[in-house]
Design a protein around this motif. Structure first.
Motif, mmCIF file in Angstrom:
data_model
loop_
_atom_site.group_PDB
_atom_site.id
_atom_site.type_symbol
_atom_site.label_atom_id
_atom_site.label_comp_id
_atom_site.label_asym_id
_atom_site.label_seq_id
_atom_site.Cartn_x
_atom_site.Cartn_y
_atom_site.Cartn_z
ATOM 1 N N PRO A 1 0.794 -1.235 0.000
ATOM 2 C CA PRO A 1 0.000 0.000 0.000
ATOM 3 C C PRO A 1 0.821 1.276 0.000
ATOM 4 C CG PRO A 1 -0.088 -1.071 2.148
ATOM 5 C CD PRO A 1 0.570 -2.042 1.214
ATOM 6 N N TYR A 2 2.054 1.251 0.495
ATOM 7 C CA TYR A 2 2.859 2.465 0.596
ATOM 8 C C TYR A 2 4.020 2.511 -0.399
ATOM 9 C CZ TYR A 2 0.288 2.494 4.971
ATOM 10 O OH TYR A 2 -0.712 2.459 5.907
ATOM 11 N N GLY A 3 4.058 1.564 -1.328
ATOM 12 C CA GLY A 3 5.102 1.576 -2.355
ATOM 13 C C GLY A 3 6.492 1.249 -1.841
ATOM 14 N N GLU A 4 6.586 0.521 -0.726
ATOM 15 C CA GLU A 4 7.898 0.173 -0.175
ATOM 16 C C GLU A 4 8.711 -0.708 -1.106
ATOM 17 O OE1 GLU A 4 7.902 -0.607 4.308
ATOM 18 O OE2 GLU A 4 5.880 -1.155 3.693
ATOM 19 N N LEU A 5 8.024 -1.493 -1.928
ATOM 20 C CA LEU A 5 8.712 -2.455 -2.797
ATOM 21 C C LEU A 5 8.754 -1.983 -4.246
ATOM 22 C CD1 LEU A 5 7.147 -5.720 -1.317
ATOM 23 C CD2 LEU A 5 9.264 -4.574 -0.654
ATOM 24 N N SER A 6 8.650 -0.680 -4.447
ATOM 25 C CA SER A 6 8.657 -0.118 -5.799
ATOM 26 C C SER A 6 9.885 -0.583 -6.583
ATOM 27 C CB SER A 6 8.648 1.411 -5.713
ATOM 28 O OG SER A 6 8.731 1.991 -7.001
ATOM 29 N N GLY A 7 9.665 -1.064 -7.798
ATOM 30 C CA GLY A 7 10.757 -1.540 -8.648
ATOM 31 C C GLY A 7 11.031 -3.021 -8.533
ATOM 32 N N LEU A 8 10.493 -3.677 -7.520
ATOM 33 C CA LEU A 8 10.749 -5.104 -7.320
ATOM 34 C C LEU A 8 9.984 -5.946 -8.341
ATOM 35 C CD1 LEU A 8 11.825 -7.500 -5.554
ATOM 36 C CD2 LEU A 8 9.670 -7.332 -4.281
ATOM 37 N N GLN B 1 10.432 -25.687 -9.848
ATOM 38 C CA GLN B 1 9.920 -24.383 -9.441
ATOM 39 C C GLN B 1 11.124 -23.474 -9.190
ATOM 40 O OE1 GLN B 1 7.936 -24.235 -5.523
ATOM 41 N NE2 GLN B 1 6.148 -23.404 -6.556
ATOM 42 N N THR B 2 11.216 -22.381 -9.960
ATOM 43 C CA THR B 2 12.358 -21.477 -9.844
ATOM 44 C C THR B 2 11.888 -20.091 -9.437
ATOM 45 O OG1 THR B 2 13.591 -22.698 -11.542
ATOM 46 C CG2 THR B 2 14.336 -20.465 -11.034
ATOM 47 N N PHE B 3 12.482 -19.553 -8.375
ATOM 48 C CA PHE B 3 12.166 -18.215 -7.874
ATOM 49 C C PHE B 3 13.312 -17.269 -8.240
ATOM 50 C CE2 PHE B 3 10.120 -21.303 -5.141
ATOM 51 C CZ PHE B 3 8.841 -20.791 -4.969
ATOM 52 N N SER B 4 12.991 -16.086 -8.749
ATOM 53 C CA SER B 4 14.021 -15.108 -9.078
ATOM 54 C C SER B 4 13.524 -13.704 -8.755
ATOM 55 C CB SER B 4 14.440 -15.210 -10.548
ATOM 56 O OG SER B 4 13.327 -15.016 -11.398
ATOM 57 N N ILE B 5 14.468 -12.823 -8.460
ATOM 58 C CA ILE B 5 14.183 -11.431 -8.108
ATOM 59 C C ILE B 5 14.994 -10.517 -9.001
ATOM 60 C CG2 ILE B 5 14.735 -9.688 -6.334
ATOM 61 C CD1 ILE B 5 13.712 -11.571 -4.229
ATOM 62 N N SER B 6 14.398 -9.413 -9.434
ATOM 63 C CA SER B 6 15.110 -8.380 -10.165
ATOM 64 C C SER B 6 14.544 -7.021 -9.757
ATOM 65 C CB SER B 6 14.985 -8.588 -11.681
ATOM 66 O OG SER B 6 13.630 -8.505 -12.093
ATOM 67 N N GLY B 7 15.263 -5.965 -10.098
ATOM 68 C CA GLY B 7 14.784 -4.608 -9.840
ATOM 69 C C GLY B 7 15.133 -4.035 -8.488
ATOM 70 N N ARG B 8 15.414 -4.873 -7.507
ATOM 71 C CA ARG B 8 15.801 -4.407 -6.176
ATOM 72 C C ARG B 8 16.896 -5.312 -5.629
ATOM 73 N NH1 ARG B 8 11.831 -1.150 -3.318
ATOM 74 N NH2 ARG B 8 13.140 -1.451 -1.471
ATOM 75 N N ASP B 9 17.968 -4.700 -5.100
ATOM 76 C CA ASP B 9 19.064 -5.469 -4.521
ATOM 77 C C ASP B 9 18.932 -5.640 -3.019
ATOM 78 O OD1 ASP B 9 20.254 -5.660 -7.027
ATOM 79 O OD2 ASP B 9 21.377 -3.793 -6.752
ATOM 80 N N THR C 1 17.814 -18.561 0.107
ATOM 81 C CA THR C 1 17.513 -17.139 0.028
ATOM 82 C C THR C 1 17.613 -16.684 -1.415
ATOM 83 O OG1 THR C 1 18.277 -16.685 2.281
ATOM 84 C CG2 THR C 1 18.183 -14.828 0.770
ATOM 85 N N VAL C 2 16.492 -16.202 -1.936
ATOM 86 C CA VAL C 2 16.426 -15.686 -3.303
ATOM 87 C C VAL C 2 16.746 -14.196 -3.267
ATOM 88 C CG1 VAL C 2 14.978 -15.444 -5.350
ATOM 89 C CG2 VAL C 2 14.585 -17.348 -3.765
ATOM 90 N N THR C 3 17.732 -13.760 -4.069
ATOM 91 C CA THR C 3 18.064 -12.345 -4.195
ATOM 92 C C THR C 3 18.229 -12.011 -5.666
ATOM 93 O OG1 THR C 3 20.477 -12.632 -4.100
ATOM 94 C CG2 THR C 3 19.314 -12.458 -1.996
ATOM 95 N N SER C 4 18.567 -10.761 -5.954
ATOM 96 C CA SER C 4 18.740 -10.341 -7.346
ATOM 97 C C SER C 4 19.915 -11.038 -8.013
ATOM 98 C CB SER C 4 18.927 -8.822 -7.420
ATOM 99 O OG SER C 4 20.079 -8.420 -6.682
ATOM 100 N N ILE C 5 20.825 -11.614 -7.242
ATOM 101 C CA ILE C 5 21.967 -12.327 -7.818
ATOM 102 C C ILE C 5 21.906 -13.821 -7.518
ATOM 103 C CG2 ILE C 5 23.477 -10.301 -7.747
ATOM 104 C CD1 ILE C 5 24.787 -11.480 -5.251
ATOM 105 N N ASN C 6 20.809 -14.282 -6.939
ATOM 106 C CA ASN C 6 20.743 -15.688 -6.548
ATOM 107 C C ASN C 6 19.341 -16.262 -6.742
ATOM 108 O OD1 ASN C 6 21.928 -18.113 -5.324
ATOM 109 N ND2 ASN C 6 20.586 -17.658 -3.588
ATOM 110 N N PRO C 7 19.008 -16.720 -7.969
ATOM 111 C CA PRO C 7 17.744 -17.443 -8.144
ATOM 112 C C PRO C 7 17.829 -18.808 -7.471
ATOM 113 C CG PRO C 7 19.021 -17.507 -10.165
ATOM 114 C CD PRO C 7 19.765 -16.605 -9.220
ATOM 115 N N VAL C 8 16.694 -19.374 -7.134
ATOM 116 C CA VAL C 8 16.651 -20.669 -6.447
ATOM 117 C C VAL C 8 15.677 -21.582 -7.171
ATOM 118 C CG1 VAL C 8 15.949 -21.864 -4.330
ATOM 119 C CG2 VAL C 8 17.295 -19.758 -4.189
ATOM 120 N N SER C 9 16.121 -22.815 -7.472
ATOM 121 C CA SER C 9 15.274 -23.813 -8.122
ATOM 122 C C SER C 9 15.048 -25.004 -7.200
ATOM 123 C CB SER C 9 15.915 -24.309 -9.431
ATOM 124 O OG SER C 9 15.943 -23.291 -10.398
#
Length: 274
Positions: free
Chosen positions: A100-107, A158-166, A190-198
């Protein structure tokens, strides 16, 4: 809202002061007892939502773990259990993020769901595809994917990935109640912008099943997790940096923790019990 901002600012200032003092580690407001907890000052109004339910009714394959719930940043979702096999029916799963407050903008959080060998792995992986988890002020969902693994060859990946926020991480617990190969790549990830998890879901008629639970969190200095490339002394024990922190003691790191040690301790460092 203003009051909340003042409280968070005060906590951040206190954490910064303590993390740079000698012999005192930054205090933690742990939500969980495990090592990857998130401090209270990293929390906000965003919620990670998880929906998991049987194809129809109370299918025993989903073990009665029908859930639709939201959890704040740093909090674990309820644990679900996957035990699909040659019985008919399976389990639907989907995610959403309310911000609601845009804390995750760009994620951008993406979940890829495909079968081994073929997109559906002979009908074991329903609605395969790559899903972008919706993030917005009101709750919206991905389309559901179906987990219906049987005795057919292979399972679902099942693969989880993150981009747009470090600075955002998704922790995934994937545990097997029997070590029989049904839950491949089991453990805490732990899934991060540099570490996808399958993860590979290959439940069949072998005894046992797989557990899953999720936690979305902000990676901050003081969250007790030393991320890749992080230089936060409150999280990362670096003997020789002049700060007596983490699990350092006068016995394990005298150059940081000795009362007249170097760096920040050159003048005075409070006595510490080894």
């Amino acid at each position: 809202m203003f009051k909340t901002h003042i409280i968070r600012s005060t906590m951040l200032a206190a954490a910064t002061l303590l993390s740079t003092s000698c012999g005192v580690a930054a205090p933690e407001e742990s939500l969980e007892s495990d090592a990857t907890s998130t401090r209270g000052d990293a929390l906000g109004g965003a919620e990670f939502w998880h929906d998991f339910r049987a194809y129809s009714g109370a299918s025993p394959e989903c073990n009665g773990f029908n859930v639709s719930e939201g959890r704040g940043l740093g909090q674990w979702t309820s644990q679900i259990r996957l035990d699909t096999d040659s019985r008919p029916q399976g389990c639907w799963q989907k995610f959403g993020i309310q911000d609601p407050y845009g804390e995750l903008s760009g994620l951008m959080l993406t979940v890829s769901f495909y079968g081994q060998g073929s997109p559906t792995a002979s009908g074991q992986c329903d609605n395969p595809g790559t899903y972008v988890v919706p993030i917005g002020p009101t709750l919206d969902w991905t389309g559901p994917w179906g987990i219906d693994t049987t005795d057919a060859y292979g399972g679902c990946v099942q693969t989880f990935s993150i981009s747009g926020r470090d600075d955002i991480a998704l922790d995934v617990r994937f545990d097997a109640d029997r070590h029989n190969g049904q839950c491949q790549n089991a453990g805490l990830h732990t899934v991060t912008s540099i570490n996808p998890v399958s993860l590979t879901l290959d439940m069949d008629n072998r005894y046992g099943g797989c557990y899953q639970t999720f936690r979305l969190r902000k990676m901050t200095c003081g969250d007790n997790v030393c991320e890749s490339g992080e230089l936060c002394p409150a999280d990362c024990m670096i003997c020789g940096d002049g700060i007596c922190n983490g699990s350092e003691t006068r016995a394990t790191c005298p150059e940081d923790c000795f009362p007249q040690g170097p760096g920040n301790c050159a003048i005075y460092c409070p006595p510490e019990i080894p």
